[in-house]
Design a protein around this motif. Structure first.
Motif, PDB file in Angstrom:
ATOM      1  N   ARG A   3       0.830  -1.190   0.000  1.00  0.00           N
ATOM      2  CA  ARG A   3       0.000   0.000   0.000  1.00  0.00           C
ATOM      3  C   ARG A   3       0.876   1.256   0.000  1.00  0.00           C
ATOM      4  NH1 ARG A   3      -4.575   0.527   4.421  1.00  0.00           N
ATOM      5  NH2 ARG A   3      -5.918  -0.307   2.811  1.00  0.00           N
ATOM      6  N   ARG A   4       1.908   1.290   0.807  1.00  0.00           N
ATOM      7  CA  ARG A   4       2.804   2.434   0.856  1.00  0.00           C
ATOM      8  C   ARG A   4       3.539   2.616  -0.471  1.00  0.00           C
ATOM      9  NH1 ARG A   4       5.581   1.941   6.807  1.00  0.00           N
ATOM     10  NH2 ARG A   4       3.687   2.406   7.985  1.00  0.00           N
ATOM     11  N   LEU A   5       3.964   1.520  -1.061  1.00  0.00           N
ATOM     12  CA  LEU A   5       4.657   1.576  -2.355  1.00  0.00           C
ATOM     13  C   LEU A   5       3.713   2.131  -3.432  1.00  0.00           C
ATOM     14  CD1 LEU A   5       7.256   0.951  -3.892  1.00  0.00           C
ATOM     15  CD2 LEU A   5       6.361  -1.351  -4.271  1.00  0.00           C
ATOM     16  N   PHE A   6       2.455   1.692  -3.395  1.00  0.00           N
ATOM     17  CA  PHE A   6       1.470   2.188  -4.356  1.00  0.00           C
ATOM     18  C   PHE A   6       1.276   3.693  -4.215  1.00  0.00           C
ATOM     19  CE2 PHE A   6      -2.978   3.427  -5.001  1.00  0.00           C
ATOM     20  CZ  PHE A   6      -3.065   3.228  -6.376  1.00  0.00           C
ATOM     21  N   TYR A   7       1.077   4.162  -2.987  1.00  0.00           N
ATOM     22  CA  TYR A   7       0.859   5.589  -2.776  1.00  0.00           C
ATOM     23  C   TYR A   7       2.106   6.418  -3.088  1.00  0.00           C
ATOM     24  CZ  TYR A   7      -3.796   4.786  -1.000  1.00  0.00           C
ATOM     25  OH  TYR A   7      -5.114   4.442  -0.889  1.00  0.00           O
ATOM     26  N   MET A   8       3.281   5.848  -2.848  1.00  0.00           N
ATOM     27  CA  MET A   8       4.511   6.557  -3.195  1.00  0.00           C
ATOM     28  C   MET A   8       4.630   6.692  -4.723  1.00  0.00           C
ATOM     29  SD  MET A   8       8.434   5.837  -2.081  1.00  0.00           S
ATOM     30  CE  MET A   8       8.765   4.562  -3.266  1.00  0.00           C
ATOM     31  N   ALA A   9       4.316   5.622  -5.432  1.00  0.00           N
ATOM     32  CA  ALA A   9       4.357   5.673  -6.897  1.00  0.00           C
ATOM     33  C   ALA A   9       3.296   6.626  -7.435  1.00  0.00           C
ATOM     34  CB  ALA A   9       4.160   4.275  -7.477  1.00  0.00           C
ATOM     35  N   LEU A  10       2.111   6.612  -6.843  1.00  0.00           N
ATOM     36  CA  LEU A  10       1.050   7.522  -7.264  1.00  0.00           C
ATOM     37  C   LEU A  10       1.451   8.975  -7.020  1.00  0.00           C
ATOM     38  CD1 LEU A  10      -1.840   7.853  -8.335  1.00  0.00           C
ATOM     39  CD2 LEU A  10      -2.625   7.704  -5.959  1.00  0.00           C
ATOM     40  N   GLY A  11       2.050   9.250  -5.887  1.00  0.00           N
ATOM     41  CA  GLY A  11       2.517  10.592  -5.578  1.00  0.00           C
ATOM     42  C   GLY A  11       3.600  11.056  -6.538  1.00  0.00           C
ATOM     43  N   ALA A  12       4.529  10.168  -6.884  1.00  0.00           N
ATOM     44  CA  ALA A  12       5.590  10.511  -7.842  1.00  0.00           C
ATOM     45  C   ALA A  12       4.987  10.812  -9.208  1.00  0.00           C
ATOM     46  CB  ALA A  12       6.595   9.377  -7.934  1.00  0.00           C
ATOM     47  N   TYR A  13       4.012  10.024  -9.635  1.00  0.00           N
ATOM     48  CA  TYR A  13       3.354  10.256 -10.921  1.00  0.00           C
ATOM     49  C   TYR A  13       2.631  11.602 -10.926  1.00  0.00           C
ATOM     50  CZ  TYR A  13       0.014   9.927 -14.706  1.00  0.00           C
ATOM     51  OH  TYR A  13      -0.741  10.190 -15.808  1.00  0.00           O
ATOM     52  N   ILE A  14       1.895  11.893  -9.875  1.00  0.00           N
ATOM     53  CA  ILE A  14       1.164  13.158  -9.798  1.00  0.00           C
ATOM     54  C   ILE A  14       2.133  14.333  -9.768  1.00  0.00           C
ATOM     55  CG2 ILE A  14      -0.330  14.562  -8.322  1.00  0.00           C
ATOM     56  CD1 ILE A  14      -1.843  11.972  -7.649  1.00  0.00           C
ATOM     57  N   ALA A  15       3.222  14.194  -9.038  1.00  0.00           N
ATOM     58  CA  ALA A  15       4.218  15.269  -8.985  1.00  0.00           C
ATOM     59  C   ALA A  15       4.828  15.512 -10.356  1.00  0.00           C
ATOM     60  CB  ALA A  15       5.306  14.927  -7.978  1.00  0.00           C
ATOM     61  N   LEU A  16       5.128  14.470 -11.089  1.00  0.00           N
ATOM     62  CA  LEU A  16       5.679  14.604 -12.436  1.00  0.00           C
ATOM     63  C   LEU A  16       4.665  15.258 -13.370  1.00  0.00           C
ATOM     64  CD1 LEU A  16       8.012  13.974 -14.381  1.00  0.00           C
ATOM     65  CD2 LEU A  16       6.902  11.792 -14.813  1.00  0.00           C
ATOM     66  N   TRP A  17       3.416  14.833 -13.287  1.00  0.00           N
ATOM     67  CA  TRP A  17       2.372  15.392 -14.138  1.00  0.00           C
ATOM     68  C   TRP A  17       2.178  16.883 -13.860  1.00  0.00           C
ATOM     69  CZ3 TRP A  17      -2.559  17.415 -13.212  1.00  0.00           C
ATOM     70  CH2 TRP A  17      -3.364  17.566 -14.339  1.00  0.00           C
ATOM     71  N   VAL A  18       2.129  17.256 -12.586  1.00  0.00           N
ATOM     72  CA  VAL A  18       1.940  18.652 -12.213  1.00  0.00           C
ATOM     73  C   VAL A  18       3.125  19.490 -12.656  1.00  0.00           C
ATOM     74  CG1 VAL A  18       1.824  20.225 -10.226  1.00  0.00           C
ATOM     75  CG2 VAL A  18       0.336  18.227 -10.320  1.00  0.00           C
ATOM     76  N   SER A  19       4.340  18.962 -12.498  1.00  0.00           N
ATOM     77  CA  SER A  19       5.517  19.735 -12.920  1.00  0.00           C
ATOM     78  C   SER A  19       5.521  19.962 -14.425  1.00  0.00           C
ATOM     79  CB  SER A  19       6.799  19.050 -12.469  1.00  0.00           C
ATOM     80  OG  SER A  19       7.001  17.848 -13.181  1.00  0.00           O
ATOM     81  N   ARG A  20       5.087  18.991 -15.196  1.00  0.00           N
ATOM     82  CA  ARG A  20       5.006  19.179 -16.647  1.00  0.00           C
ATOM     83  C   ARG A  20       3.930  20.182 -17.020  1.00  0.00           C
ATOM     84  NH1 ARG A  20       6.058  13.351 -19.526  1.00  0.00           N
ATOM     85  NH2 ARG A  20       8.204  13.142 -18.807  1.00  0.00           N
ATOM     86  N   ARG A  21       2.808  20.157 -16.328  1.00  0.00           N
ATOM     87  CA  ARG A  21       1.749  21.134 -16.589  1.00  0.00           C
ATOM     88  C   ARG A  21       2.223  22.545 -16.247  1.00  0.00           C
ATOM     89  NH1 ARG A  21      -1.795  19.701 -20.220  1.00  0.00           N
ATOM     90  NH2 ARG A  21      -1.797  17.459 -20.091  1.00  0.00           N
ATOM     91  N   LEU A  22       2.927  22.689 -15.157  1.00  0.00           N
ATOM     92  CA  LEU A  22       3.440  23.999 -14.786  1.00  0.00           C
ATOM     93  C   LEU A  22       4.516  24.475 -15.752  1.00  0.00           C
ATOM     94  CD1 LEU A  22       3.605  23.703 -10.900  1.00  0.00           C
ATOM     95  CD2 LEU A  22       1.978  25.005 -12.273  1.00  0.00           C
ATOM     96  N   GLN A  23       5.310  23.555 -16.266  1.00  0.00           N
ATOM     97  CA  GLN A  23       6.338  23.896 -17.265  1.00  0.00           C
ATOM     98  C   GLN A  23       5.669  24.437 -18.538  1.00  0.00           C
ATOM     99  OE1 GLN A  23       9.591  23.578 -16.685  1.00  0.00           O
ATOM    100  NE2 GLN A  23      10.346  24.110 -18.698  1.00  0.00           N
ATOM    101  N   ALA A  24       4.533  23.866 -18.895  1.00  0.00           N
ATOM    102  CA  ALA A  24       3.821  24.299 -20.106  1.00  0.00           C
ATOM    103  C   ALA A  24       3.212  25.684 -19.953  1.00  0.00           C
ATOM    104  CB  ALA A  24       2.740  23.286 -20.459  1.00  0.00           C
ATOM    105  N   LEU A  25       3.083  26.171 -18.720  1.00  0.00           N
ATOM    106  CA  LEU A  25       2.485  27.481 -18.492  1.00  0.00           C
ATOM    107  C   LEU A  25       3.505  28.607 -18.434  1.00  0.00           C
ATOM    108  CD1 LEU A  25      -0.234  26.604 -15.847  1.00  0.00           C
ATOM    109  CD2 LEU A  25      -0.543  27.048 -18.277  1.00  0.00           C
ATOM    110  N   LYS A  26       4.771  28.288 -18.620  1.00  0.00           N
ATOM    111  CA  LYS A  26       5.790  29.343 -18.623  1.00  0.00           C
ATOM    112  C   LYS A  26       5.550  30.262 -19.817  1.00  0.00           C
ATOM    113  CE  LYS A  26       9.614  27.290 -16.155  1.00  0.00           C
ATOM    114  NZ  LYS A  26      11.014  26.887 -16.250  1.00  0.00           N
ATOM    115  N   PRO A  27       5.814  31.551 -19.660  1.00  0.00           N
ATOM    116  CA  PRO A  27       5.505  32.517 -20.727  1.00  0.00           C
ATOM    117  C   PRO A  27       6.160  32.203 -22.071  1.00  0.00           C
ATOM    118  CG  PRO A  27       5.994  33.666 -18.701  1.00  0.00           C
ATOM    119  CD  PRO A  27       6.285  32.218 -18.454  1.00  0.00           C
TER     120      PRO A  27
END
Length: 83
Positions: A3-27
């Motif tokens: 369960r901990r491994l699953f949530y850690m992997a899910l958190g890493a995926y969400i963090a990567l997705w959010v960072s890419r979305r924020l990168q796309a919003l740069k001027p």
């Protein structure tokens, strides 16, 4: 443990997705995308306008020939405004 491994992997995926979305919003990224889309739209508008002028000139020639108007001219496709 799993369960901990699953949530850690899910958190890493969400963090990567959010960072890419924020990168796309740069001027500079937004400006590059907008400029690309604007140039594509302008090119498509030029093609459309050229086609409309060509078709309108052809139809005008047909109507003038049909009704026997005095200024029937040959269609010149290289004329810029289609007249």
């Amino acid at each position: 443990m799993i369960r901990r491994l699953f949530y850690m992997a899910l958190g890493a995926y969400i963090a990567l997705w959010v960072s890419r979305r924020l990168q796309a919003l740069k001027p500079d990224h937004v400006a590059r995308r907008v400029a690309g889309r604007a140039s594509y739209a302008a090119a498509e508008a030029r093609v459309f306008a050229t086609e409309v002028r060509r078709l309108a000139a052809g139809r005008e020639h047909e109507l003038r020939a049909l009704y026997g108007l005095d200024s029937v001219r040959e269609i010149h496709h290289d004329v810029k405004d289609g007249r």
